[in-house]
Design a protein around this motif. Structure first.
Motif, PDB file in Angstrom:
ATOM      1  N   UNK A  72     -20.456 -18.799  23.987  1.00  0.00           N
ATOM      2  CA  UNK A  72     -21.463 -19.931  24.083  1.00  0.00           C
ATOM      3  C   UNK A  72     -22.028 -19.895  25.530  1.00  0.00           C
ATOM      4  N   UNK A  73     -21.455 -19.491  26.556  1.00  0.00           N
ATOM      5  CA  UNK A  73     -21.946 -19.704  27.865  1.00  0.00           C
ATOM      6  C   UNK A  73     -23.140 -18.838  28.106  1.00  0.00           C
ATOM      7  N   UNK A  74     -23.480 -17.808  27.192  1.00  0.00           N
ATOM      8  CA  UNK A  74     -24.429 -16.827  27.373  1.00  0.00           C
ATOM      9  C   UNK A  74     -24.374 -15.653  28.369  1.00  0.00           C
ATOM     10  N   UNK A  75     -25.539 -15.270  28.674  1.00  0.00           N
ATOM     11  CA  UNK A  75     -25.422 -14.091  29.505  1.00  0.00           C
ATOM     12  C   UNK A  75     -24.898 -14.320  30.961  1.00  0.00           C
ATOM     13  N   UNK A  76     -24.627 -15.545  31.173  1.00  0.00           N
ATOM     14  CA  UNK A  76     -24.098 -15.610  32.623  1.00  0.00           C
ATOM     15  C   UNK A  76     -22.489 -15.077  32.489  1.00  0.00           C
ATOM     16  N   UNK A  77     -21.749 -15.209  31.325  1.00  0.00           N
ATOM     17  CA  UNK A  77     -20.428 -14.724  31.323  1.00  0.00           C
ATOM     18  C   UNK A  77     -20.307 -13.627  30.199  1.00  0.00           C
ATOM     19  N   UNK A  78     -21.574 -12.864  30.110  1.00  0.00           N
ATOM     20  CA  UNK A  78     -21.337 -11.803  28.987  1.00  0.00           C
ATOM     21  C   UNK A  78     -20.438 -10.740  29.365  1.00  0.00           C
ATOM     22  N   UNK A  79     -20.234 -10.281  30.698  1.00  0.00           N
ATOM     23  CA  UNK A  79     -19.417  -9.311  31.254  1.00  0.00           C
ATOM     24  C   UNK A  79     -17.874 -10.014  30.817  1.00  0.00           C
ATOM     25  N   UNK A  80     -17.595 -11.105  31.150  1.00  0.00           N
ATOM     26  CA  UNK A  80     -16.325 -11.599  30.940  1.00  0.00           C
ATOM     27  C   UNK A  80     -16.000 -11.531  29.516  1.00  0.00           C
ATOM     28  N   UNK A  81     -17.104 -11.942  28.580  1.00  0.00           N
ATOM     29  CA  UNK A  81     -16.964 -11.962  26.932  1.00  0.00           C
ATOM     30  C   UNK A  81     -16.479 -10.664  26.557  1.00  0.00           C
ATOM     31  N   UNK A  82     -17.231  -9.502  27.259  1.00  0.00           N
ATOM     32  CA  UNK A  82     -16.946  -8.261  26.771  1.00  0.00           C
ATOM     33  C   UNK A  82     -15.439  -7.869  27.187  1.00  0.00           C
ATOM     34  N   UNK A  83     -15.205  -8.091  28.452  1.00  0.00           N
ATOM     35  CA  UNK A  83     -13.774  -7.817  28.761  1.00  0.00           C
ATOM     36  C   UNK A  83     -12.655  -8.636  27.996  1.00  0.00           C
ATOM     37  N   UNK A  84     -13.095  -9.885  27.656  1.00  0.00           N
ATOM     38  CA  UNK A  84     -12.005 -10.394  26.881  1.00  0.00           C
ATOM     39  C   UNK A  84     -11.750 -10.228  25.598  1.00  0.00           C
ATOM     40  N   UNK A  85     -12.834  -9.618  24.750  1.00  0.00           N
ATOM     41  CA  UNK A  85     -12.916  -8.923  23.521  1.00  0.00           C
ATOM     42  C   UNK A  85     -11.870  -7.760  23.517  1.00  0.00           C
TER      43      UNK A  85
END
Length: 283
Positions: A72-85
């Motif tokens: 939901x945080x969008x592009x700002x946390x895209x790298x964190x989202x990809x790492x958490x996946x």
């Protein structure tokens, strides 16, 4: 300084392992703030950084609610989202997605049955989880990771649980009373039977068996006697042979013969024919 830090961390890990049964590989439940901190400070790969912190192998987990919040945080946390996946997903059973803090609290529950280490940068969440007895907390500070020391609540919980183990519970106390009562009743019944059959019961005396024993059985002793090992002589093969010593006072053969010439007389035979022939030839 680094040695003192590792010593404190090992002490805390030992506390949770001994008191609450944490076993290797340790399971670490990460939220979005912790994943962002790892990427921002180049603490990658994450499993290696956490295993160096705990001095043990680890497995990293997250929840579907944490992934939804990062998305939901969008592009700002895209790298964190990809790492958490890339992390394993722990089961949270939330049909409707909730906040990451509430999801982690529900997964941990009151007893932390899955034995999770919780890694988060949220100070409020850490304060809440400090009131749960068996939840070790991990947080990051710049480019290093730390394990929080056990809180006062957790230490007091361990002390109280140890004291309870030393005392009997009500259920155990009742079971012990029943057992002692049944044992005393059985003892009274045995005493009454002995008084009826034998008159006076003396526990120190036992009836003598008047069975006829054979001759061999009479000679059998009550206790087994073992043969004592006596010192034996040396091995004859390992002992040097004795050298015969000659008596220096003893005369040799020739000296003996000369000395005893007077005592022993030898009989000499003379042949006249041979002597006469020999003399004639020589002349």
């Amino acid at each position: 300084m680094r040695f003192k830090k590792q010593k404190r961390i090992r002490k805390a890990v030992r506390f949770f392992s001994v008191c609450f049964g944490f076993r290797q590989p340790f399971k670490v439940l990460c939220d979005g703030t912790f994943v962002h901190h790892l990427l921002h400070n180049d603490l990658t790969p994450a499993d290696k950084a956490l295993s160096n912190c705990l001095s043990a192998p680890v497995k990293l987990f997250t929840t579907s609610c944490v992934l939804a919040e990062l998305k939901k945080l969008g592009a700002a946390q895209s790298a964190s989202y990809q790492a958490a996946r890339k992390l394993a997903v722990a089961r949270c059973d939330h049909e409707k997605k909730v906040s990451a803090d509430a999801c982690i609290e529900d997964v941990i529950g009151e007893n932390n049955l899955e034995h999770f280490f919780v890694a988060t940068q949220d100070a409020d969440l850490r304060k809440k989880l400090q009131k749960v007895p068996n939840v070790p907390l991990i947080f990051g500070l710049r480019n290093s990771l730390f394990l929080e020391q056990p809180s006062k609540f957790q230490r007091d919980f361990v002390k109280s649980s140890e004291e309870k183990r030393l005392h009997l519970t009500e259920k155990e106390f009742k079971a012990l009373e029943k057992r002692t009562a049944s044992a005393s009743e059985n003892a009274d019944e045995e005493d009454s039977v002995d008084e009826e059959g034998l008159g006076h019961h003396n526990p120190g005396l036992q009836p003598h068996n008047t069975r006829n024993y054979s001759g061999k059985e009479r000679d059998v002793k009550d206790r087994v006697r073992f043969k004592r090992k006596r010192a034996k002589g040396p091995n004859p093969l390992s002992v040097k042979k004795k050298k015969s010593r000659e008596n220096p006072n003893r005369p040799s053969g020739k000296e003996g013969d000369d000395g005893n010439a007077d005592n022993k007389r030898k009989r000499k035979r003379s042949r006249k024919g041979k002597t006469l022939a020999g003399t004639d030839g020589a002349i």
